[in-house]
Scaffold this motif. Sequence first.
Motif, PDB file in Angstrom:
ATOM      1  N   GLY A   1      76.333  33.119  -6.323  1.00  8.45           N
ATOM      2  CA  GLY A   1      75.948  34.421  -5.594  1.00  8.45           C
ATOM      3  C   GLY A   1      75.228  35.320  -6.513  1.00  8.45           C
ATOM      4  O   GLY A   1      74.147  35.987  -6.245  1.00  8.45           O
ATOM      5  N   TRP A   2      75.682  35.293  -7.852  1.00 11.26           N
ATOM      6  CA  TRP A   2      74.769  36.265  -8.982  1.00 11.26           C
ATOM      7  C   TRP A   2      73.293  35.902  -9.057  1.00 11.26           C
ATOM      8  O   TRP A   2      72.336  36.301  -8.902  1.00 11.26           O
TER       9      TRP A   2
ATOM     10  N   MET B   1      83.909  40.665  -4.721  1.00  7.60           N
ATOM     11  CA  MET B   1      82.994  40.231  -5.855  1.00  7.60           C
ATOM     12  C   MET B   1      81.641  40.746  -5.853  1.00  7.60           C
ATOM     13  O   MET B   1      80.547  40.669  -6.795  1.00  7.60           O
ATOM     14  N   PHE B   2      81.469  41.792  -4.769  1.00  5.93           N
ATOM     15  CA  PHE B   2      80.167  42.735  -4.826  1.00  5.93           C
ATOM     16  C   PHE B   2      80.750  43.998  -4.157  1.00  5.93           C
ATOM     17  O   PHE B   2      81.921  44.338  -3.965  1.00  5.93           O
ATOM     18  N   PHE B   3      79.863  44.988  -4.132  1.00  6.40           N
ATOM     19  CA  PHE B   3      80.332  46.246  -3.557  1.00  6.40           C
ATOM     20  C   PHE B   3      80.778  46.177  -2.195  1.00  6.40           C
ATOM     21  O   PHE B   3      80.413  45.472  -1.484  1.00  6.40           O
TER      22      PHE B   3
ATOM     23  N   PRO C   1      79.964  36.746 -18.072  1.00 16.55           N
ATOM     24  CA  PRO C   1      80.316  38.147 -18.692  1.00 16.55           C
ATOM     25  C   PRO C   1      80.340  39.244 -17.347  1.00 16.55           C
ATOM     26  O   PRO C   1      81.005  40.061 -17.357  1.00 16.55           O
ATOM     27  N   VAL C   2      79.236  39.385 -16.478  1.00 19.87           N
ATOM     28  CA  VAL C   2      79.309  40.325 -15.486  1.00 19.87           C
ATOM     29  C   VAL C   2      80.550  39.813 -14.688  1.00 19.87           C
ATOM     30  O   VAL C   2      81.163  40.963 -14.016  1.00 19.87           O
ATOM     31  N   TYR C   3      80.857  38.646 -14.311  1.00 19.43           N
ATOM     32  CA  TYR C   3      81.900  38.665 -13.215  1.00 19.43           C
ATOM     33  C   TYR C   3      83.297  39.109 -13.929  1.00 19.43           C
ATOM     34  O   TYR C   3      84.053  39.821 -13.229  1.00 19.43           O
ATOM     35  N   PHE C   4      83.539  39.054 -15.288  1.00 17.38           N
ATOM     36  CA  PHE C   4      84.785  39.440 -16.057  1.00 17.38           C
ATOM     37  C   PHE C   4      84.823  40.965 -16.016  1.00 17.38           C
ATOM     38  O   PHE C   4      85.652  41.660 -15.944  1.00 17.38           O
ATOM     39  N   VAL C   5      83.570  41.785 -16.465  1.00 18.15           N
ATOM     40  CA  VAL C   5      83.371  43.105 -16.391  1.00 18.15           C
ATOM     41  C   VAL C   5      83.896  43.518 -14.919  1.00 18.15           C
ATOM     42  O   VAL C   5      84.481  44.450 -14.808  1.00 18.15           O
TER      43      VAL C   5
END
Length: 443
Positions: free
Chosen positions: A96-97, A315-317, A429-433
Amino acid sequence: MTDNSSSSYLRRLGTWDAAAIVIGGVIGGGIFRSASSVAESTSSGAQLLTLWVIGGLLTLAGVLCYAELGARRPHAGGIYIYLREAFGQLPAFLFGWCMALINYPGSVAAVATTFADYFCAAVGLPLQWVKPVAAGAIMFIVGVNFFGIRAGARMQNLFTLLKLAAIAVLVVTGLVLARGHLGVVLEPDPTHPVAPWAFLGALLPVLFTYGGFHYLNDLAGEVKEPQRTLPRALGLGLAGVVVCYVLVNLAYLAGLGHAGLAASQAPAADLMRRLFGESGAKLIAVGIACSTFGYCSIAIAGGARVLQTMGADGMFFRAVGRIEPHTRAPQVALAVLGGWAIVLVLSGSFNQLLNYTTVGEWLFHAFGIATLFWYRRRFANEPSPYRVPLYPLLPLVFVVTVLGVIIATTLDSPGDAGISLLLVLMGAPVYFVWRAWRGRRAA
């Protein structure tokens, strides 16, 4: 799951609607331009046509695999759903990212700009109008899709018919120019000598031109009787695309010759110009504009469903995961994807984004097909309404071919390929944050 509650999609797409999505998602603007680059890497019309047939057969192998995956999990989100179930949330988030946040809006921006180029040329608008027209086209498509999948499907069906009409005009023009001497199109071209089998290197742009067949799986949650309709529509749609591509290339060869096709920057316009003059070039410009507009419609609709599924998963807003209860459309996701695509259009930065995400896109295709092995093993006793023939040969052929394409792309453009893989890995890292932030909010 997709049900009849007001927070879910409704199954409103029939077989023709679904097949039109496959045709429209594959046939954008590539076939009207990329045939020249393929001709440059071949030494005869026979080699050229062989490449388009091989590319079609390889893509068909992937399509048949997607048909089983769609029949097993007929929900909105496509590859995102398969990766989440088979490999977990991190690979699904990386898809998705890379795709929903970069590749899909980048593709929409690029093709909308191509539409605007041809539209402005056809109606005589100056170049300053290209970006406003492209942005306006995106806003119009998003607005139509706000009213639900049926409104989007009606628009898509119309533009699929228009692009097929443009292809028919090209084919007839080539046959008229050939004047019954079609045999010459297969003859060797001494101006482009190519070593035996070296011409297979040109398979890369052919496969890219066949891309886009996965959009129907993104919309699977809105297909009627998906276990029966998805395999039928995917097969019929891709078969129609192969026929169109082979016939268009035959027309190019008949009207321009192999050397002329290899030298042309705009083969469709050059072919029409030979028979009808500048009026013919303007006519095909309108046809190409219709084709690219139809592609944008599908990419926006499909990409928005992936974003909506990510939002519903957390996983998103969360607002992006909302489905409007009256139209059953992911209006927030449509607005987000369309708005980001417009920003890319106005900034002119989409070409580099697409170059940087090409390797990632095909890598996710390979992983998406690979989930089929997990489904077959994990649900060995679960009856499936459709099973890909020649299993495991066809998925293996597709995965190996895609990995070969990735290796060839990496060797040819190591900088772009490296940045593409880096962009994918940056999603980790975006996923874990994101998960940590969501966890703090929940607490």
